[in-house]
Design an enzyme around this catalytic site. Structure first.
Site, mmCIF file in Angstrom:
data_model
loop_
_atom_site.group_PDB
_atom_site.id
_atom_site.type_symbol
_atom_site.label_atom_id
_atom_site.label_comp_id
_atom_site.label_asym_id
_atom_site.label_seq_id
_atom_site.Cartn_x
_atom_site.Cartn_y
_atom_site.Cartn_z
ATOM 1 N N PHE A 226 27.822 -8.514 -2.642
ATOM 2 C CA PHE A 226 28.543 -9.722 -3.043
ATOM 3 C C PHE A 226 27.680 -10.977 -2.994
ATOM 4 O O PHE A 226 26.563 -10.948 -2.539
ATOM 5 C CB PHE A 226 29.866 -9.876 -2.310
ATOM 6 C CG PHE A 226 29.827 -10.175 -0.837
ATOM 7 C CD1 PHE A 226 31.017 -10.147 -0.125
ATOM 8 C CD2 PHE A 226 28.665 -10.506 -0.147
ATOM 9 C CE1 PHE A 226 31.043 -10.433 1.234
ATOM 10 C CE2 PHE A 226 28.676 -10.799 1.195
ATOM 11 C CZ PHE A 226 29.878 -10.759 1.888
ATOM 12 N N GLU A 227 28.238 -12.057 -3.575
ATOM 13 C CA GLU A 227 27.509 -13.306 -3.834
ATOM 14 C C GLU A 227 26.326 -13.077 -4.776
ATOM 15 O O GLU A 227 25.300 -13.744 -4.692
ATOM 16 C CB GLU A 227 27.049 -13.967 -2.532
ATOM 17 C CG GLU A 227 28.197 -14.500 -1.690
ATOM 18 C CD GLU A 227 27.733 -15.454 -0.607
ATOM 19 O OE1 GLU A 227 26.732 -16.163 -0.801
ATOM 20 O OE2 GLU A 227 28.385 -15.494 0.442
ATOM 21 N N GLY A 228 26.491 -12.110 -5.660
ATOM 22 C CA GLY A 228 25.423 -11.737 -6.587
ATOM 23 C C GLY A 228 24.692 -10.530 -6.045
ATOM 24 O O GLY A 228 24.144 -10.583 -4.937
#
Length: 625
Positions: free
Chosen positions: A429-431
């Site tokens: 997550f968060e890229g």
């Protein structure tokens, strides 16, 4: 709990929470701005040109003694609250954070850490936010819940919201009366954010956007009152043509037409609320457009870019606790009539964990120091590098800790297997780390390309002067030229005890700059398709940033006489040596036709597998006839 035996609860924990809340409020009421040196915020991009931009990086950013003492006054009580009040094992087992725990988090002000004070928040700097993240990381589910609320959920309102939007929404969000969620991901669009299908159509009276669509894997989706939602809208261009572009909206649950699915049953961070969110003819006032119509993609990227750095301090906080618990086990567990701590292969694992924690911590606080400069400096590459390094180090270090603990690490009676499960999401997550590596490499290469455009054109056209100059540079490099980028010597910014490592950094940076020019010349704009090349470029850059961060931090520690600074020197030098040789290998792989480069073989193997969608080798027991 995250590695802690539960202590007395009730009155003791409530008192700890009250003390932490009181000290925090007093601290924010009288604190002054962070005092860090000015910097040009172009450090990572300059590395692509073979330069080390010292401003803002050397010396290491620091806070004043007064600010430090004030921070520490409330760090202790807050840590005590998390240690005594938060039952991480129960949160993991039941798959939710208890209501009373959420209420205490709100009373501590933790839902408004970076919301400006005029809107009821604590208004803490990025550096102080990072420091709090170390403590909050003692429970991964709480960490994710708070981060989804403020690092992405409400962050868009702070970054691009107008005054009316800030005044309307931030006070209740900062108090925790309202909880925020960030709604971008959809069933058919994960990393490809631009491909979302959720649509917002302007009503006939032009007073509302009618929102329809579904979002998936939304943290706080079942808890949130306020959503930052991204949807396709029709935009009329200057030439009169109509195109679909992404727009960001502030959406209240009370607008109607919003439902959510049941909480997902996840591998890790099980206490965080993750679910689908559905919008059916939700009427969103035009006043709730966040930023500009059609400008949603930029808003989404700015939100995501702004918060990634804090993963470094949060993971470092978790690793410090893990090292403490694992060291206690290794020093008391006996095998072959010796403590585990006496064996070289166990010692190697502790050195690795300490080194990783030191590097990510250094990278995180160097980046937060940059971000705390006036004018919202662009540190998106630096923040992405912190995220990639710290997430992968977390997974590696927790795995190594379980190896030290043996069977005990695999048992649910202890916190270690939960730490392993919680750590896996960090790479996603968060890229995803794959997408972020492409972002890191391409953003830097784009910067270098703009600077080097004329030179590359001259080389391609065969300009004799430029070609001869390039040949001369390569000849000097092949003869082992001395690289001096100003880190060492009489006017150097790195302490002499770190001189050899500084020289290694300078050499790596110099040849990285040369390699970047060669890659741009070889691939041109087509480099966007060379993902294996871009991965190596990103890996080199992450190492260079880590080397810079530890050299700057360790030099400061020596200069001011911090305790155990000799230990820091050991960690810094160890990392720099390892990173240096990793970079040399990666640089050699980037040479055209290098024997170390196996890209074509990798592509061929994967192509043959994916054509059959299976492992295609014959079984070792098979016969030809």
């Amino acid at each position: 709990m995250s590695g802690c035996v539960l202590l007395s609860r009730g009155a003791t924990a409530a008192a700890a929470a009250a003390r932490a809340s009181r000290v925090l409020r007093e601290f924010t009421a009288r604190r002054r701005p962070l005092h860090t040196s000015l910097q040009s915020c172009s450090f990572a991009k300059e590395l692509f040109l073979g330069n080390i931009e010292q401003k803002g990086v050397f010396p290491f950013p620091e806070v004043s003694q007064h600010e430090l003492s004030e921070i520490n006054q409330f760090v202790g009580p807050l840590e005590k609250f998390f240690t005594e009040e938060v039952d991480s094992r129960k949160i993991d087992q039941e798959g939710k954070i208890p209501v009373d725990t959420l209420e205490k988090l709100k009373s501590l002000g933790l839902f408004g850490i970076q919301v400006p004070e005029e809107y009821g928040g604590l208004g803490l700097s990025n550096t102080m936010y990072a420091r709090l993240g170390e403590i909050i990381s003692l429970d991964a589910s709480i960490t994710v819940t708070l981060a989804a609320h403020q690092a992405i959920g409400l962050k868009g309102i702070i970054l691009v919201g107008n005054e009316e939007q800030k005044a309307k929404y931030l006070p209740k969000l900062s108090s925790g009366e309202h909880i925020a969620a960030f709604c971008l991901t959809e069933p058919a669009s994960g990393s490809d954010a631009a491909s979302i299908q959720t649509r917002a159509t302007l009503s006939e009276d032009k007073k509302y956007f009618i929102l329809n669509g579904s979002k998936v894997w939304i943290t706080n989706g079942g808890l949130a009152n306020i959503f930052t939602v991204f949807a396709k809208t029709e935009v009329v261009d200057s030439d009169g043509s109509k195109t679909d572009k992404m727009t960001a909206f502030i959406v209240e649950r009370d607008f109607g037409g919003i439902t959510n699915g049941k909480p997902e049953d996840k591998l890790g961070i099980r206490g965080s609320n993750t679910c689908e969110v559905h919008f059916e003819n939700t009427r969103v006032p035009v006043e709730n457009v966040l930023g500009e119509v059609g400008g949603g993609f930029k808003v989404a990227m700015n939100i995501l870019n702004s918060g990634r750095f804090s993963m470094g301090s949060a993971v470092a906080g978790m690793l410090k606790k893990l090292i403490e618990l694992t060291a206690e086990y290794a020093c008391t567990r006996k095998q072959f009539n010796r403590n585990l701590s006496e064996f070289g292969l166990i010692q190697e694992k502790f050195a690795l964990m300490a080194q990783k924690a030191y590097v990510m911590e250094s990278m995180a606080y160097l980046t937060s120091g940059m971000l705390d400069q006036p004018g919202f400096p662009d540190c998106s590459i630096e923040a992405a590098m912190v995220k990639v390094f710290s997430s992968e180090a977390a997974w590696q270090c927790v795995s190594e800790a379980l190896q030290i603990l043996g069977g005990s690490g695999y048992m649910k009676d202890y916190p270690y297997e939960r730490m392993l499960r919680d750590a896996r999401i960090l790479l996603i997550f968060e890229g995803t780390n794959e997408i972020l590596r492409l972002f890191i490499a391409l953003t830097g290469l784009q910067h270098a390309g703009r600077i080097l455009t004329s030179r590359i054109k001259e080389l391609k056209s065969g300009n004799v002067t430029t070609v001869m100059e390039t040949i001369g540079r390569k000849l000097r490099d092949s003869l082992g030229r001395t690289v001096d980028l100003g880190l060492t010597g009489d006017l150097g910014v790195v302490h002499p005890s770190l001189g050899d490592s500084a020289n290694k950094l300078e050499e790596n940076v110099h040849y990285f700059g040369r390699t970047v020019e060669t890659l741009l010349l070889r691939f041109g704009k087509n480099i966007v398709e060379e993902q294996l090349v871009l991965k190596r470029v990103a890996n080199i850059l992450i190492n260079l940033y880590g080397m810079t961060a530890v050299l700057s931090r360790a030099s400061r520690s020596i200069r001011i006489g911090l305790r155990n600074h000799d230990h820091e020197v050991l960690l810094a030098n160890m990392f720099c040596v390892e990173a240096y040789f990793q970079n040399l290998f990666s640089l050699s792989q980037l040479d055209k036709n290098a024997p170390e480069n196996l890209d074509e073989q990798i592509k061929k193997v994967s192509r043959q597998i994916l054509e059959k969608r299976a492992y295609i080798c014959a079984h070792p027991l098979d016969r030809a006839s």
